[in-house]
Design an enzyme around this catalytic site. Sequence first.
Site, mmCIF file in Angstrom:
data_model
loop_
_atom_site.group_PDB
_atom_site.id
_atom_site.type_symbol
_atom_site.label_atom_id
_atom_site.label_comp_id
_atom_site.label_asym_id
_atom_site.label_seq_id
_atom_site.Cartn_x
_atom_site.Cartn_y
_atom_site.Cartn_z
ATOM 1 N N ASN A 193 1.213 10.686 4.704
ATOM 2 C CA ASN A 193 -0.031 10.356 4.007
ATOM 3 C C ASN A 193 -0.524 11.554 3.196
ATOM 4 O OD1 ASN A 193 -2.659 9.199 3.357
ATOM 5 N ND2 ASN A 193 -2.159 7.664 4.881
ATOM 6 N N ASP A 237 0.836 -1.211 0.000
ATOM 7 C CA ASP A 237 0.000 0.000 0.000
ATOM 8 C C ASP A 237 0.868 1.256 0.000
ATOM 9 O OD1 ASP A 237 -2.211 1.660 0.014
ATOM 10 O OD2 ASP A 237 -2.607 1.445 2.152
HETATM 11 CA CA CA Z 1 -4.357 2.538 -0.366
#
Ligand code: CA
Length: 723
Positions: free
Chosen positions: A429, A341
């Site tokens: 993020n 991810d």
């Molecule tokens: Ca993701």
Amino acid sequence: MKTFSLSCMVRLACIAAALHLAGCTDAQKGAEQDPEMAPLRHGWVDEQEMASLEDDLGVWPSYGRTYSEQRFSPASKINAANVSRLGLSWYFDLDTSRGQEATPLIVDGVIYLSTAWSMVKAIDARTGDLIWSYDPEVPRKTLVKACCDAVNRGVALWKGRVYVGSLDGRLIALDAKDGSVAWSVRTTDAGKPYTITGAPRVIKGRVIIGNSGAEYGVRGYISAYDAESGELDWRFYTTPSKDGKPEGAASDSTLAMTYPTWSKGGVWRETGGGGTVWDAMAYDPELDLLYVGTGNGGPWNREIRSPGGGDNLFISSILALRPDTGDYVWHYQTTPGDSWDYTATQHIILADLEMNGAVRKVLMQAPKNGFFYVLDRETGEFLSAEPFAPINWASHIDANGRPVENPMARYPETGKDWTAMPGPPGAHNWNPMAFNPDTGLVYIPQQEVGFVYTPEADFEVRDRGFNLGVIHPHLPDDAALVNQIGKTLKGALIAWDPVLQKEAWRHQYPGPGNGGVLTTAGNLVFQGAAGGELHAFAADTGELLWSAPAGTGVIAPPISYELDGEQYIAWLVGWGGAFPLAAGEMSFLSGKVVNASRLLVFKLGGGKELPESPSFPEPAIVSHNVTPVLAQAKAGERKYTQYCGMCHGDSAVSGGVIADLRASGAIADEEVWKSIVLDGALSGLGMVSFASELSEEDAEEIRAYVLSRAASSIDRNEAQPAQ
Ligand code: CA
């Protein structure tokens, strides 16, 4: 009336001039900016405005302010010498209690913002009064397709219109004057688990929008719509068609490059392979290049997605495209064959940096995988990369720009658990970073969140919930162990020197998930914390110069602008997003905060008082005199983690944004529980039926698990009374 018609004439003259590619004269532009007439400009942003932002202190017209997305305000009336006098000027209460991630925009004294549930508001920046409000009425059941709350990161403005992507996959154009719908198009297949949370950008009259959903099973793409008519101009798929054949898309020209990097079999043909363009975009008008970041592979586990390997272009990549046509120019893949991810959708910043005695036009990104990348943005040439956080999946990036991996990180191939740093939340993020051309530093909301990847041997594609090919871990039912794990999670604001590729200073927070960043010509850096404090730091030294309570956790970045000679800092606050939904007890690391969603606006000497926030809703967990069968609860554990945990929290502990299941009366009654989990009794609130995935037996096992979690919470509280 006189003002109105004069402004209209000026506007018409401007439009006429723009049509002849001549643009407005300075005098016309000056007339338009007369404060008395200003509100009549109604969200007017155009090529000329975007090209002259250095001196225009009164606007924040696009997501990252400029097309270079530096999030740098040239305003300096608020500065390191006086910021200690910053106080609340006014606030506006929002009508949603989900996470607020948006960057507000301001043009001509009107603030345009989006909130959770993709709602849009226009607010008079002089009075704080609402001008209009728009609700796209996103069906609440859309939540089952949304990994990370009902969030929206912002609107775009262009020539009197406001553009927003709705969670359920529409791109909507509103009249900036009154919020009425000019056009609305569906940009995703409603039958697939697509959502939109990212802000659109407008480049040369085209609205560019991506989408999300790679955890569930979608194929990533980016689309360009005519800003005036809403017609689709082009679409670029980030993964190849499943047969490698052209499909009339801008990405067709890349098939010879992308298709051979995917295996002939594999789940990617069913799920689309991921690579969603859910956040970052930037634009260089001189080079006429649009840059977008792409997301992780779907499923995460490459051996399931694309058995036998392959780089899987263009997942986890930065793409340079022509904004008029979507034509491919270059790409750089940050994480070839991603299995973790490690999205490269994180914020992209363009700047000109002096490197080795020459000024280079660079593109900078600090994606989830923990390396800070500097690329030549004209050619895509790899210039440098160094870790900006502790990482263990790769030792370094080699001279060709390829990561040198730790073989143990390839859990799909080893078949063994891999304890990774960083995990899926990433070392950085979506929370935007910022670049200050005065200090030459990039300010990054950095974090340390580990994760254990366990390959899922018996994987099958599911209709509901995540399709990762990874068995999601959960916290142990042991307070001491949870405490130990909590100590490994960290968050910081770091100042990064992109030329030297090293940290210049840092401010440490108690936990991860802190807010986006703004930097200004006043030698300042602003950041809100997950724990609910707002901060200003000296941009050069990192000295903490100002703090104020936000009354709620902060994840969004602030903006700055001048209005009537005064500088303001405006901040959307409201706790939510992935962390408090999914992380269970870990979301309390920064403190137990509530959602109190507001727009807060600060100025020097502001004396407005912030209303007191409600206290954290401690779950009232009661004993139900039902003893769950241990074997049943054990069987329910994995099913809970697979289907329920991403919203209701790790180990059935809610982070406070939604109700805690352990305190729900429904867990005591088999019939009530079934009516919710299988019959969709609460689908109007977003809790859809899981009957396509779960049998009555499964539902009972999950109920037993939640009951066991409730019972053990009660036991723990008796053993360790709250301090
Ligand atoms: Ca993701």
